[in-house]
Design a protein around this motif. Sequence first.
Motif, PDB file in Angstrom:
ATOM      1  N   THR A 159       0.653  -1.367  -0.025  1.00  0.00           N
ATOM      2  CA  THR A 159      -0.032   0.182   0.318  1.00  0.00           C
ATOM      3  C   THR A 159       0.837   1.092   0.061  1.00  0.00           C
ATOM      4  O   THR A 159       0.709   2.188  -0.744  1.00  0.00           O
ATOM      5  CB  THR A 159      -0.813  -0.109   1.118  1.00  0.00           C
ATOM      6  OG1 THR A 159      -1.898  -1.202   1.092  1.00  0.00           O
ATOM      7  CG2 THR A 159      -1.660   1.342   1.302  1.00  0.00           C
ATOM      8  N   GLU A 160       2.032   1.253   0.944  1.00  0.00           N
ATOM      9  CA  GLU A 160       2.720   2.228   0.931  1.00  0.00           C
ATOM     10  C   GLU A 160       3.685   2.647  -0.321  1.00  0.00           C
ATOM     11  O   GLU A 160       3.835   3.770  -0.918  1.00  0.00           O
ATOM     12  CB  GLU A 160       3.962   2.195   1.985  1.00  0.00           C
ATOM     13  CG  GLU A 160       4.991   2.954   2.281  1.00  0.00           C
ATOM     14  CD  GLU A 160       5.777   2.448   3.340  1.00  0.00           C
ATOM     15  OE1 GLU A 160       7.134   2.566   3.092  1.00  0.00           O
ATOM     16  OE2 GLU A 160       5.377   2.129   4.625  1.00  0.00           O
ATOM     17  N   VAL A 161       4.065   1.723  -1.230  1.00  0.00           N
ATOM     18  CA  VAL A 161       4.822   1.552  -2.339  1.00  0.00           C
ATOM     19  C   VAL A 161       3.771   2.140  -3.663  1.00  0.00           C
ATOM     20  O   VAL A 161       4.129   2.856  -4.249  1.00  0.00           O
ATOM     21  CB  VAL A 161       5.530   0.126  -2.745  1.00  0.00           C
ATOM     22  CG1 VAL A 161       5.493   0.243  -4.269  1.00  0.00           C
ATOM     23  CG2 VAL A 161       6.337  -0.023  -1.963  1.00  0.00           C
ATOM     24  N   LEU A 162       2.157   1.764  -3.312  1.00  0.00           N
ATOM     25  CA  LEU A 162       1.541   2.242  -4.422  1.00  0.00           C
ATOM     26  C   LEU A 162       1.162   3.509  -4.249  1.00  0.00           C
ATOM     27  O   LEU A 162       0.843   4.155  -5.424  1.00  0.00           O
ATOM     28  CB  LEU A 162       0.143   1.304  -4.388  1.00  0.00           C
ATOM     29  CG  LEU A 162       0.315  -0.270  -4.752  1.00  0.00           C
ATOM     30  CD1 LEU A 162      -1.174  -0.914  -4.515  1.00  0.00           C
ATOM     31  CD2 LEU A 162       0.562  -0.339  -6.280  1.00  0.00           C
ATOM     32  N   ALA A 163       1.353   4.332  -3.076  1.00  0.00           N
ATOM     33  CA  ALA A 163       1.221   5.302  -2.887  1.00  0.00           C
ATOM     34  C   ALA A 163       2.106   6.500  -3.295  1.00  0.00           C
ATOM     35  O   ALA A 163       1.797   7.602  -3.373  1.00  0.00           O
ATOM     36  CB  ALA A 163       0.763   5.614  -1.253  1.00  0.00           C
ATOM     37  N   THR A 164       3.433   5.856  -3.791  1.00  0.00           N
ATOM     38  CA  THR A 164       4.270   6.576  -4.184  1.00  0.00           C
ATOM     39  C   THR A 164       3.901   7.080  -5.659  1.00  0.00           C
ATOM     40  O   THR A 164       3.142   6.715  -6.532  1.00  0.00           O
ATOM     41  CB  THR A 164       5.600   5.866  -4.542  1.00  0.00           C
ATOM     42  OG1 THR A 164       5.568   4.819  -5.279  1.00  0.00           O
ATOM     43  CG2 THR A 164       6.196   5.306  -2.944  1.00  0.00           C
ATOM     44  N   ASP A 165       4.800   8.218  -6.066  1.00  0.00           N
ATOM     45  CA  ASP A 165       4.579   8.591  -7.446  1.00  0.00           C
ATOM     46  C   ASP A 165       5.572   7.822  -8.506  1.00  0.00           C
ATOM     47  O   ASP A 165       5.632   8.429  -9.554  1.00  0.00           O
ATOM     48  CB  ASP A 165       4.891   9.954  -7.533  1.00  0.00           C
ATOM     49  CG  ASP A 165       4.102  10.940  -6.692  1.00  0.00           C
ATOM     50  OD1 ASP A 165       2.638  10.507  -6.656  1.00  0.00           O
ATOM     51  OD2 ASP A 165       4.133  12.071  -6.240  1.00  0.00           O
ATOM     52  N   LEU A 166       6.212   6.984  -8.025  1.00  0.00           N
ATOM     53  CA  LEU A 166       7.144   6.005  -8.830  1.00  0.00           C
ATOM     54  C   LEU A 166       6.146   5.542  -9.849  1.00  0.00           C
ATOM     55  O   LEU A 166       5.120   5.094  -9.818  1.00  0.00           O
ATOM     56  CB  LEU A 166       7.807   5.049  -8.191  1.00  0.00           C
ATOM     57  CG  LEU A 166       8.683   5.587  -7.174  1.00  0.00           C
ATOM     58  CD1 LEU A 166       9.071   4.287  -6.033  1.00  0.00           C
ATOM     59  CD2 LEU A 166       9.844   6.248  -7.430  1.00  0.00           C
ATOM     60  N   PRO A 167       7.077   5.217 -11.357  1.00  0.00           N
ATOM     61  CA  PRO A 167       6.196   4.508 -12.401  1.00  0.00           C
ATOM     62  C   PRO A 167       6.163   3.134 -11.836  1.00  0.00           C
ATOM     63  O   PRO A 167       6.716   2.460 -10.865  1.00  0.00           O
ATOM     64  CB  PRO A 167       7.311   4.542 -13.439  1.00  0.00           C
ATOM     65  CG  PRO A 167       8.493   5.560 -12.831  1.00  0.00           C
ATOM     66  CD  PRO A 167       8.264   5.762 -11.731  1.00  0.00           C
ATOM     67  N   VAL A 168       5.186   2.401 -12.211  1.00  0.00           N
ATOM     68  CA  VAL A 168       4.734   1.086 -11.948  1.00  0.00           C
ATOM     69  C   VAL A 168       5.931   0.159 -11.802  1.00  0.00           C
ATOM     70  O   VAL A 168       6.066  -0.670 -10.754  1.00  0.00           O
ATOM     71  CB  VAL A 168       3.928   0.475 -12.796  1.00  0.00           C
ATOM     72  CG1 VAL A 168       3.390  -1.000 -12.315  1.00  0.00           C
ATOM     73  CG2 VAL A 168       2.201   1.285 -12.763  1.00  0.00           C
ATOM     74  N   GLU A 169       6.574   0.302 -13.060  1.00  0.00           N
ATOM     75  CA  GLU A 169       7.853  -0.697 -13.015  1.00  0.00           C
ATOM     76  C   GLU A 169       8.788  -0.564 -11.551  1.00  0.00           C
ATOM     77  O   GLU A 169       9.409  -1.685 -11.191  1.00  0.00           O
ATOM     78  CB  GLU A 169       8.624  -0.645 -14.152  1.00  0.00           C
ATOM     79  CG  GLU A 169       8.163  -1.025 -15.265  1.00  0.00           C
ATOM     80  CD  GLU A 169       6.925   0.316 -15.821  1.00  0.00           C
ATOM     81  OE1 GLU A 169       7.248   1.341 -15.358  1.00  0.00           O
ATOM     82  OE2 GLU A 169       6.107  -0.132 -16.725  1.00  0.00           O
TER      83      GLU A 169
END
Length: 182
Positions: free
Chosen positions: A65-75
């Motif tokens: 959940t924390e990672v999905l909340a970042t603005d990083l590209p999906v990869e």
Amino acid sequence: MSRQSLLAGAVEYFAKNGIGDASLRSIAGSIGTSHRMLIYHFGSREGLLAEVVRTVEQQQRDLLTEVLATDLPVEEQNDLFWRRVTEAALIYGPLFFELSAHAMQNRPHTEALKADLINVWLPPVIELCLRAGIPPDEAPAYARLGLAASRGLLFDLLLTGDQVGVDEASALLNRLFSLPAL
């Protein structure tokens, strides 16, 4: 000590010492309680181990959940999550797979764990699939495939120790998920 603090102590204990054949008495002594308190709260050594796995699994879902909340590209989200999951698997993976086998055998101490092994993972992994551009009608199947393949790779890592090979296979899985649907 509360059940929650005992569980947190047990998670920390296993992170530092591994699983081994630690008895309830040795675990209790290390976390500052009695084996009777552990039996009261968890029923048995196996019940405590199942709760440790459930807790670590929840930590992994929280991380997703924390990672999905970042603005990083999906990869990059996938890569970050994979790195963190493999770190945890090197500590807790043997316990996870052992208790997963217990759950497959319907052992009583794994009843609550059994519910957490697949179904609670699917919604956040489906979300990740949707973000990767997988069509909504196909995302549940992709999520199940991704979860199963990732667990298989973690199993491979624990058996072979081949971090490089497993990471390459995980990267390939991520690329396969980004291919256009047929």
